[in-house]
Design an enzyme around this catalytic site. Sequence first.
Site, short mmCIF file in Angstrom:
data_model
loop_
_atom_site.label_atom_id
_atom_site.label_comp_id
_atom_site.label_asym_id
_atom_site.label_seq_id
_atom_site.Cartn_x
_atom_site.Cartn_y
_atom_site.Cartn_z
N TYR A 182 0.91 -1.24 -0.13
CA TYR A 182 0.06 0.13 0.02
C TYR A 182 0.87 1.30 -0.05
CZ TYR A 182 -3.82 3.36 1.54
OH TYR A 182 -4.79 4.29 1.28
N LYS A 186 1.47 3.87 -3.30
CA LYS A 186 0.96 5.07 -3.22
C LYS A 186 2.05 6.11 -3.59
CE LYS A 186 -3.33 4.80 -2.18
NZ LYS A 186 -4.58 5.11 -3.11
N ARG A 248 -3.37 9.30 16.80
CA ARG A 248 -3.85 9.49 15.42
C ARG A 248 -4.57 10.94 15.52
NH1 ARG A 248 -0.72 5.93 14.69
NH2 ARG A 248 -1.04 4.28 13.30
N PRO A 315 2.64 3.16 12.53
CA PRO A 315 3.24 4.39 12.90
C PRO A 315 2.62 4.53 14.31
CG PRO A 315 2.34 4.44 10.62
CD PRO A 315 1.87 3.27 11.23
#
Length: 358
Positions: A182, A186, A248, A315
């Site tokens: 992914y 990208k 996040r 992350p």
Amino acid sequence: MSHPIVENDFARIAERLGDVARRFEGKTILLSGGAGFLGKYLVGTFCYLNDHVFSTPCRVISADNFITGSAHPHFNYRARPDVLDVWADVSHPLPVREDVHFIIHAAGLASPVYYKKHPLETIESAISGVKNLLELARKNPKLEGFLFFSSSEIYGDPDPSAVPTPETYHGYVSSVGPRACYDESKRLGETIATIYHQQYGVPAKIVRPFNVFGPGMGHADRRVLPMFAYKALNKEPIPVHGDGHQTRTFCYIADAIDGFLRVLALGKPGEAYNVGNDENEISMKDLADLFVGLEGGGSSVELIPYPDTYPAGEPQRRCPDVRKARADIGFVPRTSLREGLGRFIDWCRNEPAYRKPV
């Protein structure tokens, strides 16, 4: 039939776009991934503009191969004359024979569960998909804009000094890691879009969404907000991976769609823009506690190990720097996390998929 919250979202998007929306009046828009979460909202926004704003309607060609996209009664536009809904796989050239003014490449497998299950399809959608659509763009003399949906995942796990993360940060990403299909596709998709602008003058812009959420999200793709909503609504423990300290930011869908269309209409060709909310960074443990509170208790928070099905290398922080989007295209996220979650949960409350079978 649309849902009141969804219809109100479309009204909010139209109001925030203002005169920017006029760029799409009477135009033909080709959209890949039209049956996905973001795609359904984009189609719905154009339909709302046709019904309430435009004198001359725009036309939407919505293409999807339904690997992860699906129909939903709150986003049903098949009976409309201004929407052509077709099955198509963008990894192959699309047989579009009419003039197209805008192309939006939103097809992709954004959930870690899906891109781990379909890694080659994930790569093909991004790489072959963007090249095929850019070739189509190059052959359209009336083309006014091209938008490639990249991802905040291209930044990988940013150095703490690069959070909030600006578009100038080059990323810290493994080319062979469990998320590489992914992330790296990208990144290469961005490169291809940039080269088509440089070599052929295609007005290609890139958007990097940061954790967009809202009505229309499926509960079973293991993304954090739908999973938390499902558990909270069913009064079950909310599972939080690891120690729950990873953070996040989350951008409500109405803000995000406004930002995406502003990038398409006003963004500088050959450049990338972060679209997200830079003011609500929250740890996963605190987010789970917030869901418990919004649902009035009955649920709880449970720290669990990462499951084998979840790609490693998550992350630890993810927060956008959106100063470029504010300055260049006037993008301002206006929905707080608490308000957005309230709207999302209210929509989920009457969704059969968010209720555990008796």
